[in-house]
Design an enzyme around this catalytic site. Structure first.
Site, short mmCIF file in Angstrom:
data_model
loop_
_atom_site.label_atom_id
_atom_site.label_comp_id
_atom_site.label_asym_id
_atom_site.label_seq_id
_atom_site.Cartn_x
_atom_site.Cartn_y
_atom_site.Cartn_z
N TRP A 1 -2.76 -2.81 -1.61
CA TRP A 1 -2.49 -4.24 -1.76
C TRP A 1 -3.29 -4.91 -0.64
O TRP A 1 -3.00 -4.72 0.54
CB TRP A 1 -1.00 -4.54 -1.60
CG TRP A 1 -0.67 -5.97 -1.88
CD1 TRP A 1 -0.46 -6.54 -3.10
CD2 TRP A 1 -0.49 -7.01 -0.92
NE1 TRP A 1 -0.17 -7.87 -2.94
CE2 TRP A 1 -0.18 -8.18 -1.62
CE3 TRP A 1 -0.57 -7.06 0.48
CZ2 TRP A 1 0.05 -9.41 -0.99
CZ3 TRP A 1 -0.35 -8.27 1.11
CH2 TRP A 1 -0.05 -9.42 0.38
N GLU B 1 16.07 -18.71 -8.41
CA GLU B 1 15.71 -17.34 -8.78
C GLU B 1 15.04 -17.31 -10.17
O GLU B 1 14.05 -16.60 -10.38
CB GLU B 1 16.98 -16.46 -8.77
CG GLU B 1 16.85 -15.08 -9.37
CD GLU B 1 15.85 -14.16 -8.68
OE1 GLU B 1 15.25 -14.58 -7.68
OE2 GLU B 1 15.64 -13.06 -9.18
N ARG C 1 3.90 -0.46 -4.83
CA ARG C 1 3.62 -1.00 -3.50
C ARG C 1 2.32 -1.77 -3.44
O ARG C 1 2.04 -2.47 -2.45
CB ARG C 1 3.56 0.14 -2.49
CG ARG C 1 4.84 0.92 -2.38
CD ARG C 1 4.68 2.06 -1.42
NE ARG C 1 4.62 1.61 -0.04
CZ ARG C 1 5.66 1.50 0.76
NH1 ARG C 1 6.86 1.81 0.31
NH2 ARG C 1 5.52 1.09 1.99
N LYS D 1 5.63 -4.69 -4.31
CA LYS D 1 7.08 -4.62 -4.25
C LYS D 1 7.61 -4.72 -2.82
O LYS D 1 8.61 -5.34 -2.56
CB LYS D 1 7.51 -3.28 -4.87
CG LYS D 1 9.00 -3.09 -4.92
CD LYS D 1 9.56 -3.52 -6.23
CE LYS D 1 11.06 -3.51 -6.27
NZ LYS D 1 11.59 -4.73 -6.88
N GLU E 1 6.49 -15.46 -11.16
CA GLU E 1 5.83 -14.25 -10.69
C GLU E 1 5.37 -13.33 -11.80
O GLU E 1 4.37 -12.63 -11.64
CB GLU E 1 6.68 -13.50 -9.65
CG GLU E 1 7.95 -12.89 -10.15
CD GLU E 1 8.72 -12.17 -9.03
OE1 GLU E 1 9.93 -12.06 -9.14
OE2 GLU E 1 8.08 -11.71 -8.07
N LYS F 1 11.32 -15.93 -10.83
CA LYS F 1 11.08 -14.83 -11.77
C LYS F 1 10.02 -15.23 -12.79
O LYS F 1 9.12 -14.46 -13.09
CB LYS F 1 12.41 -14.49 -12.45
CG LYS F 1 12.66 -13.06 -12.74
CD LYS F 1 13.34 -12.26 -11.67
CE LYS F 1 12.62 -12.25 -10.36
NZ LYS F 1 13.37 -11.61 -9.30
N ASN G 1 -1.38 2.08 5.65
CA ASN G 1 -0.50 1.03 5.12
C ASN G 1 -0.10 0.16 6.31
O ASN G 1 0.36 0.69 7.31
CB ASN G 1 0.74 1.70 4.49
CG ASN G 1 1.83 0.71 4.16
OD1 ASN G 1 1.56 -0.45 3.86
ND2 ASN G 1 3.07 1.15 4.24
N GLY G 2 -0.29 -1.14 6.21
CA GLY G 2 0.09 -2.02 7.32
C GLY G 2 -1.12 -2.81 7.83
O GLY G 2 -2.11 -2.96 7.11
N HIS H 1 15.98 -37.60 -7.64
CA HIS H 1 15.32 -37.93 -6.38
C HIS H 1 13.86 -37.49 -6.36
O HIS H 1 13.28 -37.28 -5.30
CB HIS H 1 16.09 -37.31 -5.21
CG HIS H 1 17.49 -37.80 -5.12
ND1 HIS H 1 17.80 -39.08 -4.73
CD2 HIS H 1 18.67 -37.20 -5.44
CE1 HIS H 1 19.11 -39.25 -4.78
NE2 HIS H 1 19.66 -38.14 -5.22
N CYS I 1 0.84 -1.19 0.00
CA CYS I 1 0.00 0.00 0.00
C CYS I 1 0.88 1.25 0.00
O CYS I 1 1.93 1.28 0.64
CB CYS I 1 -0.95 0.09 1.18
SG CYS I 1 -2.05 -1.29 1.34
C1 F6R Z 1 10.96 -11.27 -6.44
C2 F6R Z 1 10.93 -10.24 -5.43
C3 F6R Z 1 10.67 -10.64 -4.02
C4 F6R Z 1 11.55 -9.83 -3.08
C5 F6R Z 1 11.17 -10.12 -1.61
C6 F6R Z 1 12.07 -9.40 -0.63
O1 F6R Z 1 11.25 -10.76 -7.69
O2 F6R Z 1 11.11 -9.09 -5.73
O3 F6R Z 1 10.83 -12.00 -3.84
O4 F6R Z 1 12.88 -10.17 -3.31
O5 F6R Z 1 9.85 -9.72 -1.40
O6 F6R Z 1 11.99 -8.02 -0.79
P1 F6R Z 1 13.11 -7.07 -0.21
O7 F6R Z 1 14.36 -7.35 -0.94
O8 F6R Z 1 12.60 -5.68 -0.45
O9 F6R Z 1 13.25 -7.38 1.25
#
Ligand code: F6R
Length: 606
Positions: free
Chosen positions: A74, A479, A27, A602, A486, A483, A98-99, A502, A2
């Site tokens: 969000w 990773e 956000r 984010k 998501e 990626k 927010n929160g 396995h 948010c």
């Molecule tokens: C994936 C992604 C998330 C963040 C995770 C941690 O692309 O962006 O998995 O890496 O939410 O976020 P930070 O780094 O801001 O603590």
């Protein structure tokens, strides 16, 4: 999660509030809203979905007030419907939040017992109703807020606007960040300084427990004990406030292509090329005495930590344990007296990572934070900060922050090795030279873009994709899968290549693409065996390797993405590029919302 904006302006503020919300959309983006004072009275406009929908509504029913608050959401409590969108308002007060208010159920029950009715399913409406009752009882706005704040449990940032009070806004911070912006005869509020970029670069950050009474003439900030406090006003450099896509279609593409430059900045910060050494800032513990390292983080940042485990154990011979922050914080893991904890976070606000930091500190450990946002809570609370100089990352899927975390961790690993006597001065010099090659090699890897674009047309048809790697390429496989999931919504799994037999090999058939990340290193032959196992079952292999690996991989049905040959240490950073491009191009072909994928945000502050 948010984003919050507030403006006490000179003229109509609605369009500025919406502009600022656009800068905070990373956000959260499942609904949005704005409240302004129209002729002294609160008016609210809210819309489900992206900000565009709010803009359409506002174009039909413009708001002209000079004071306004706005929100991009969000969802946590309540589905992303218009009635759950913020601001939540009564006749007397409007609030954006927010929160999470953790005790909202009991507070709500108390209000229901008093006959208050609720429109939304949110925790936020409870705050609006509590303040409303205080106002109804005859308290002035600041008094009303001061009475309510101590009753709220949880982590939150709040902003209030009051009916009939054109020159007043109140903000409160507990756990979620808030920045106050100073203008000339105007005042601003935002979840971060980037939001306020077009309006001001003079910013003060509220600290934990602070609440602020804002008018156009300035702000009075109190701490949680009610004592008036000063919070330093900083001039935020223009570059830190820039948010644009350049010539790219998406922020994610811009951020992928920016990597040679930002990795150069980050390495430049830690490497001293006049002496071929790594120079870390003064650390608040004796590096030589460190016998154990715990690394904790979430998501992509966790995978950066998982790569660092290989580096630190190899260069410094210090055992590392790595843990998901949401597990670490609750597991009450014993932490070694002669150990340190490293937390990694792009935003510096991730709730579980922050809680892990606090847990480690409470256990008496020194905490080193690797953070991209230097003003963040994690940066402020850590004992030492190693900044990543990736610049603002707006695409929700992390790319340049990841590789800058890797660059910083590589420098830390070398520094630890040198301090521990496990690396000689010659080793350090060699590693510094190798690291300095990274930006150039990343630029080379970016040239794979057109080939990956074509390859992604096949990937976009897949239902599941497997990613395999060994050594530091294993976290990179995790990773890659994250990626792809998501942003393209294709199911993907990352595995250590040796684990294939396995279990996951049962999934492999001719419909299953398998991305194998394998530089030509000492374990390459082992990975070739795994590729053979995949090929024997008809799996389509996409091999990311170097020229020697491409030559040595005598396996059927292999498509090859070839990056230049390079030192093993820098492979994770350079190989990240094709991995990111695969996800990006596949998502573009799938037509998903690359920068704002569904259900994500984010900054995960809840
Ligand atoms: C994936 C992604 C998330 C963040 C995770 C941690 O692309 O962006 O998995 O890496 O939410 O976020 P930070 O780094 O801001 O603590």
């Amino acid at each position: 999660m948010c984003g919050i904006v507030g403006i006490l302006g000179k003229g109509a503020v609605a369009s500025h509030v919406v502009d600022c919300l656009h800068r905070l959309e990373y956000r959260g983006y499942d609904s949005a809203g704005i409240a302004t004072l129209e002729n002294g009275h609160l008016e609210v406009c809210r819309a489900e979905g992206k900000l565009r929908n709010l803009e359409i509504k506002l174009s039909r029913h413009p708001l002209n007030g000079r004071s306004g608050i706005g929100h991009t959401r969000w969802a946590t409590h309540g589905k992303p419907l218009e009635r759950n969108a913020h601001p939540h308002a009564t006749r007397r007060v409007a609030v954006v939040h927010n929160g999470i208010i953790e005790n909202f159920r009991e507070l709500k029950q108390g209000l229901l017992d008093l006959g208050v009715s609720f429109i939304s399913d949110t925790d936020t409406e409870v705050v609006a109703q509590l303040v409303d009752r205080e106002l109804l009882a005859g308290h002035a706005p600041a008094e009303a807020v001061a009475h309510v704040l101590p009753r709220l449990r949880g982590a939150f940032a709040l902003a209030f606007l009051f009916d009939g009070q054109d020159d007043l806004m109140i903000a409160a911070r507990r756990g979620s960040p808030l920045a106050i912006g100073y203008g000339e005869g105007e005042m601003f509020l935002g979840s971060d300084a980037i939001a306020l970029g077009p309006l001001t670069n003079r910013i003060a950050y509220l600290e934990e427990g602070d609440w602020a009474v804002m008018t156009r003439a300035g702000v009075e900030i109190r701490n949680e004990d009610g004592v008036i406090v000063e919070r330093a006003v900083q001039i935020v450099p223009a570059g830190a406030l820039l948010v644009d896509r350049g010539n790219h279609r998406h922020f994610m593409a811009k951020e992928i292509y920016e990597q040679p430059e930002v990795i150069g900045h980050t390495l430049g910060h830690y490497l001293d090329l006049s002496s071929d050494t790594v120079n870390l800032p003064e650390l608040p513990f004796d590096v030589k005495g460190v016998r154990h390292i715990s690394i904790t983080a979430c998501g992509t940042a966790l995978y950066a930590g998982a790569v660092a485990e290989y580096w630190i154990e190899r260069f410094a011979r210090i055992p590392v344990s790595i843990d998901i922050a949401s597990e670490f914080r609750y597991r009450e893991t014993p932490l070694a007296d002669d150990g340190i904890t490293i937390v990694i976070s792009q935003s510096g606000e991730t709730a579980d990572t922050l809680a892990s930091l606090r847990y480690a500190k409470a256990c008496g450990q020194k905490v080193v934070a690797i953070v991209n946002v230097p003003t963040s809570t994690i940066a402020r609370e850590a004992d030492a900060v190693l900044p990543t100089l990736a610049g603002p990352e707006i695409g929700v899927a992390s790319t340049k922050a990841f590789t800058c975390q890797l660059a910083t961790l590589a420098c830390l690993a070398v520094a630890l090795g040198r301090a521990n006597g496990t690396l000689s001065a010659d080793d350090e010099q060699r590693l510094v030279h190798e690291l300095m090659e990274t930006p150039r090699l990343m630029s080379e890897a970016l040239k794979l873009g057109p080939q990956i674009e074509i390859l992604s047309r096949t990937l976009a048809k897949a239902r599941d994709v497997l990613y395999l790697g060994r050594g530091p390429a294993y976290p990179l496989a995790l990773e890659g899968a994250l990626k792809l999931k998501e942003i393209s919504y294709i199911h993907a799994e990352g595995y250590a290549a040796g684990e294939l037999k396995h279990g996951p090999i049962a999934l492999v058939d001719e419909t299953m693409p398998v991305v194998v990340i394998a530089p030509h290193d000492h374990i390459f032959e082992k990975t070739v065996s795994n590729m053979e196992e995949v090929a024997a079952r008809g799996g389509q292999i996409i091999l990311v390797t170097d020229p020697k690996g491409a030559q040595a991989a005598h396996v059927d049905a292999v498509q090859k993405l070839i990056v230049p040959e390079m030192a093993a240490t820098i492979c994770p950073m350079v190989y990240a590029i094709p991995v990111q491009l695969i996800a990006y191009h596949t998502a573009v072909i799938m037509g998903t919302d690359v920068d704002q994928p569904r259900n994500l945000a984010k900054s995960v502050t809840v």
